[in-house]
Design a protein around this motif. Structure first.
Motif, mmCIF file in Angstrom:
data_model
loop_
_atom_site.group_PDB
_atom_site.id
_atom_site.type_symbol
_atom_site.label_atom_id
_atom_site.label_comp_id
_atom_site.label_asym_id
_atom_site.label_seq_id
_atom_site.Cartn_x
_atom_site.Cartn_y
_atom_site.Cartn_z
ATOM 1 N N ASN A 164 0.849 -1.184 0.000
ATOM 2 C CA ASN A 164 0.000 0.000 0.000
ATOM 3 C C ASN A 164 0.891 1.243 0.000
ATOM 4 O O ASN A 164 1.342 1.700 1.039
ATOM 5 C CB ASN A 164 -0.909 -0.040 1.246
ATOM 6 C CG ASN A 164 -1.906 1.081 1.223
ATOM 7 O OD1 ASN A 164 -2.120 1.694 0.183
ATOM 8 N ND2 ASN A 164 -2.498 1.360 2.367
ATOM 9 N N PRO A 193 1.758 5.270 -0.776
ATOM 10 C CA PRO A 193 1.044 6.557 -0.889
ATOM 11 C C PRO A 193 0.801 6.915 -2.354
ATOM 12 O O PRO A 193 1.656 6.678 -3.208
ATOM 13 C CB PRO A 193 2.027 7.547 -0.255
ATOM 14 C CG PRO A 193 2.875 6.738 0.626
ATOM 15 C CD PRO A 193 2.942 5.360 0.067
ATOM 16 N N LYS A 194 -0.367 7.495 -2.618
ATOM 17 C CA LYS A 194 -0.805 7.653 -4.003
ATOM 18 C C LYS A 194 0.178 8.390 -4.921
ATOM 19 O O LYS A 194 0.418 7.944 -6.037
ATOM 20 C CB LYS A 194 -2.176 8.345 -4.033
ATOM 21 C CG LYS A 194 -3.025 7.831 -5.165
ATOM 22 C CD LYS A 194 -4.416 8.429 -5.107
ATOM 23 C CE LYS A 194 -5.152 8.165 -6.400
ATOM 24 N NZ LYS A 194 -6.328 9.020 -6.528
ATOM 25 N N PRO A 195 0.749 9.530 -4.495
ATOM 26 C CA PRO A 195 1.635 10.231 -5.426
ATOM 27 C C PRO A 195 2.886 9.442 -5.790
ATOM 28 O O PRO A 195 3.515 9.706 -6.801
ATOM 29 C CB PRO A 195 2.032 11.503 -4.661
ATOM 30 C CG PRO A 195 1.104 11.606 -3.534
ATOM 31 C CD PRO A 195 0.604 10.250 -3.230
ATOM 32 N N ARG A 226 2.952 6.145 -6.372
ATOM 33 C CA ARG A 226 2.677 4.912 -7.120
ATOM 34 C C ARG A 226 3.258 4.959 -8.523
ATOM 35 O O ARG A 226 3.270 5.999 -9.153
ATOM 36 C CB ARG A 226 1.172 4.675 -7.196
ATOM 37 C CG ARG A 226 0.720 3.901 -5.985
ATOM 38 C CD ARG A 226 -0.755 3.658 -5.970
ATOM 39 N NE ARG A 226 -1.177 3.635 -4.573
ATOM 40 C CZ ARG A 226 -2.422 3.682 -4.168
ATOM 41 N NH1 ARG A 226 -3.391 3.786 -5.054
ATOM 42 N NH2 ARG A 226 -2.696 3.643 -2.887
ATOM 43 N N ALA A 239 7.111 12.689 -7.642
ATOM 44 C CA ALA A 239 6.026 12.560 -6.679
ATOM 45 C C ALA A 239 5.416 13.925 -6.387
ATOM 46 O O ALA A 239 4.185 14.068 -6.315
ATOM 47 C CB ALA A 239 6.550 11.925 -5.393
ATOM 48 N N ASN A 282 3.182 14.908 -9.122
ATOM 49 C CA ASN A 282 1.908 14.183 -9.036
ATOM 50 C C ASN A 282 0.969 14.849 -8.041
ATOM 51 O O ASN A 282 -0.224 14.990 -8.300
ATOM 52 C CB ASN A 282 2.147 12.729 -8.601
ATOM 53 C CG ASN A 282 2.699 11.898 -9.728
ATOM 54 O OD1 ASN A 282 2.737 12.346 -10.872
ATOM 55 N ND2 ASN A 282 3.136 10.696 -9.412
ATOM 56 N N VAL A 283 1.505 15.235 -6.876
ATOM 57 C CA VAL A 283 0.680 15.879 -5.858
ATOM 58 C C VAL A 283 0.082 17.160 -6.418
ATOM 59 O O VAL A 283 -1.124 17.417 -6.318
ATOM 60 C CB VAL A 283 1.510 16.193 -4.590
ATOM 61 C CG1 VAL A 283 0.703 17.028 -3.618
ATOM 62 C CG2 VAL A 283 1.961 14.911 -3.930
ATOM 63 N N GLN A 321 -2.639 16.509 -8.925
ATOM 64 C CA GLN A 321 -3.881 16.064 -8.277
ATOM 65 C C GLN A 321 -4.647 17.243 -7.691
ATOM 66 O O GLN A 321 -5.855 17.359 -7.856
ATOM 67 C CB GLN A 321 -3.565 15.079 -7.158
ATOM 68 C CG GLN A 321 -3.485 13.644 -7.616
ATOM 69 C CD GLN A 321 -2.944 12.740 -6.550
ATOM 70 O OE1 GLN A 321 -2.981 13.070 -5.365
ATOM 71 N NE2 GLN A 321 -2.434 11.594 -6.954
ATOM 72 N N ARG A 359 -8.518 18.770 -8.894
ATOM 73 C CA ARG A 359 -9.627 18.735 -7.948
ATOM 74 C C ARG A 359 -10.509 19.974 -8.017
ATOM 75 O O ARG A 359 -10.087 21.030 -8.414
ATOM 76 C CB ARG A 359 -9.066 18.583 -6.522
ATOM 77 C CG ARG A 359 -9.810 17.498 -5.769
ATOM 78 C CD ARG A 359 -9.242 17.336 -4.386
ATOM 79 N NE ARG A 359 -8.295 16.228 -4.326
ATOM 80 C CZ ARG A 359 -7.349 16.150 -3.380
ATOM 81 N NH1 ARG A 359 -7.199 17.089 -2.488
ATOM 82 N NH2 ARG A 359 -6.542 15.105 -3.364
#
Lengths: 224, 197
Positions: A194, A196-198, A200, B186, B189-190, B193, B197
Motif C-alpha cells: 500500500n 502513498p498515491k503520489p 505509485r 512525486a 503528481n501531488v 492532483q 480537484r
C-alpha cells in the motif's frame, strides 16, 4: 591484456561501473520492462546478445571504414597517392553506429525467427526495442573512447581493443540483466504494497533504484 | 488547438520528462551540475526543434515502411552538428557530457515527437511543439540539477550558495540523481492532483 585485466574489465562493468546504477544508460527499458521477472529475463538476455554483437560489428566498422589508418578499406581502394589523413571519417561515428545497430537488430531478429523459433518467441518482442536502448549505442562509443583500468587506457588504439570491446559489451549486458532482475524482483513485491498515491508507479521505482544504487556504491574501489 | 497551447503543453501538461518519463538517461546523468544540465537542455532544444521541422517537411515523400530509419538519419545528422559545435566552442562541456550529447540520437523524446507529432502536422506547429517540449525538458532537468548541485556540492552554476556549509555528498552521486528524480516526480503528481480537484 592478460587474464587479470580481462577479469577486471568484466568486474568493472558489471559491478563498479554498472550501466544502470552508475553510468545512467538504458533507463527506458529498465523502468519499462522491470515490472515482472519473466519479461526482465527475456529483455536482459536479448540485451546481452545484441550488445556483444554490436560491440564486435561497430569496432570492425570503425577500424576498417572510419579510422584513418593503413587498414582503412577506402584508403586501400581509392587511396592512390593521397595521404591516409584524407580518409578520416570519424565524425560520422554516431550516424554510422546507430545505423549499424538498427540494421544489426533487424538482421538478428530475422535470423532468430528463421533458425530458432522458441528463442524468437522468448526474445522476439524485446528485440526491436533494443535499437533505441541508449546502452547499446553507449557501449559501442565507450569501446572506442576507452576506459582506464589500473592505469592502462583500454580503448581504440590499444592492441587488444577488439577483445576489450567484446568483454565490455558482454559485461555491460550482464550488468544490465543483473540490475533488471533485482529491480523486477523488488517491483513484483512492491505491487502488493500500500504505497502513498503520489508515489505509485514511477516515483517509487526511482526511489527503489536509488537504494539499489547506494548498495552498488559499496563496490566502488574494487577497480581503480 | 491554438498555436500557443501547442507550445505550452510540453512545459506542464505533457512534460516529456516528468509526465511521459521519456529521455530519462540524459536527465539523470547530466543533472549533476547546472552547467552540464543547461548544456544538455539547450542541445536537446536545438535538435528537437530542427528535427521536428525537417521531419514535418519531408513527411509527405518518406515511405511509411522506412520512416523510422529516415527519422534516425535526420536526427543523427543534427546531433553530429551539435556535438561538433560543442566540441569546438565548449571543449570542457564536451568532455563532461560528450557521450550523452552523442546519445541524443537514441533519446526517446526526439524520436517520440517525430513519430507522434511532426509526422502528422505542419512545420510551424511541429517547430512550436519541439520548442515547447525542449523547454519542458530544460525546465525539468534544471529543477533536478538545482536540487542536486545545491545539496550535493553547495554550489549553483559553480557559485557557492551557503558559505561554510558542508554539502551532502551523495546527492551528486548517481544514487542522489535517482532519489531526487523520484521525489520531484512525486511532488509533480501531488500538484497535478490538487489542480484537477
Amino acid at each position: 591484456m592478460n587474464l587479470a585485466t580481462a577479469f577486471l574489465v568484466i568486474i568493472s562493468v558489471v559491478l563498479v561501473n554498472n550501466f544502470i546504477f552508475s553510468r545512467f544508460l538504458g533507463y527506458c527499458p529498465y523502468i519499462g520492462v522491470s515490472t515482472e521477472k519473466k519479461s526482465a529475463l527475456g529483455m536482459g538476455l536479448a540485451v546481452i546478445f545484441v550488445m556483444t554483437l554490436a560491440s564486435v560489428v561497430c569496432w570492425l566498422v570503425y577500424h576498417f571504414f572510419l579510422y584513418p589508418s593503413e587498414s582503412n578499406l577506402f584508403y586501400k581502394i581509392f587511396g592512390g597517392n593521397q595521404g591516409v589523413e584524407n580518409f578520416d571519417l570519424r565524425y560520422l561515428m554516431t550516424l554510422v553506429f546507430i545505423l549499424v545497430i538498427a540494421a544489426l537488430v533487424q538482421f538478428v531478429e530475422m535470423v532468430i525467427q528463421k533458425i530458432a523459433p522458441p528463442l524468437y518467441a522468448a526474445l522476439g518482442i524485446y528485440l526491436p526495442l533494443i535499437t533505441t536502448n541508449c546502452a547499446v549505442l553507449g557501449v559501442t562509443i565507450l569501446n572506442i573512447e576507452g576506459v582506464t583500468i589500473n592505469g592502462t587506457a583500454l580503448g581504440y588504439g590499444h592492441p587488444m581493443s577488439l577483445l576489450f570491446g567484446v568483454l565490455q559489451g558482454f559485461g555491460a549486458g550482464c550488468g544490465f540483466l543483473l540490475a533488471l532482475m533485482l529491480m523486477a524482483g523488488i517491483r513484483e513485491r512492491l505491487a502488493l504494497q500500500n504505497i502513498p498515491k503520489p508515489f505509485r508507479g514511477m516515483p517509487i521505482a526511482f526511489l527503489t533504484a536509488a537504494l539499489l544504487a547506494i548498495a552498488f556504491m559499496g563496490f566502488a574501489g574494487l577497480v581503480k | 488547438m491554438s498555436l500557443f497551447k501547442e507550445f505550452l503543453k510540453g512545459i506542464w501538461e505533457k512534460n516529456p520528462v516528468l509526465v511521459l518519463s521519456l529521455g530519462l538517461c540524459p536527465t539523470l546523468a547530466t543533472s549533476g551540475s547546472m552547467r552540464n544540465a543547461v548544456g544538455m537542455g539547450l542541445s536537446v532544444i536545438a535538435v528537437l526543434t530542427f528535427s521536428n521541422i525537417i521531419i514535418s517537411l519531408i513527411k509527405s515523400f518518406v515511405p511509411s515502411k522506412i520512416r523510422i530509419p529516415c527519422y534516425i538519419i535526420v536526427i543523427a545528422f543534427l546531433v553530429t552538428v551539435v556535438d561538433m559545435l560543442i566540441a569546438g566552442f565548449a571543449p570542457e562541456l564536451s568532455k563532461a557530457i560528450g557521450l550523452f550529447i552523442k546519445l541524443i540520437v537514441v533519446n526517446c523524446i526526439i524520436l517520440g515527437r517525430a513519430e507522434a507529432f511532426a509526422a502528422k502536422n505542419n512545420p510551424l506547429r511541429a517547430a512550436l511543439d519541439g520548442l515547447g517540449m525542449g523547454i519542458g525538458f530544460l525546465i525539468a532537468i534544471s529543477i533536478i540539477a538545482t536540487i542536486r548541485e545545491v545539496l550535493g556540492a553547495n554550489k549553483w552554476f559553480g557559485l557557492t550558495v551557503v558559505p561554510g556549509w558542508d554539502p551532502i555528498g551523495i546527492m551528486i552521486l548517481p544514487a542522489g540523481a535517482l532519489l531526487t528524480f523520484g521525489l520531484v516526480m512525486a511532488v509533480r503528481n501531488v500538484l497535478a492532483q490538487r489542480r484537477s480537484r
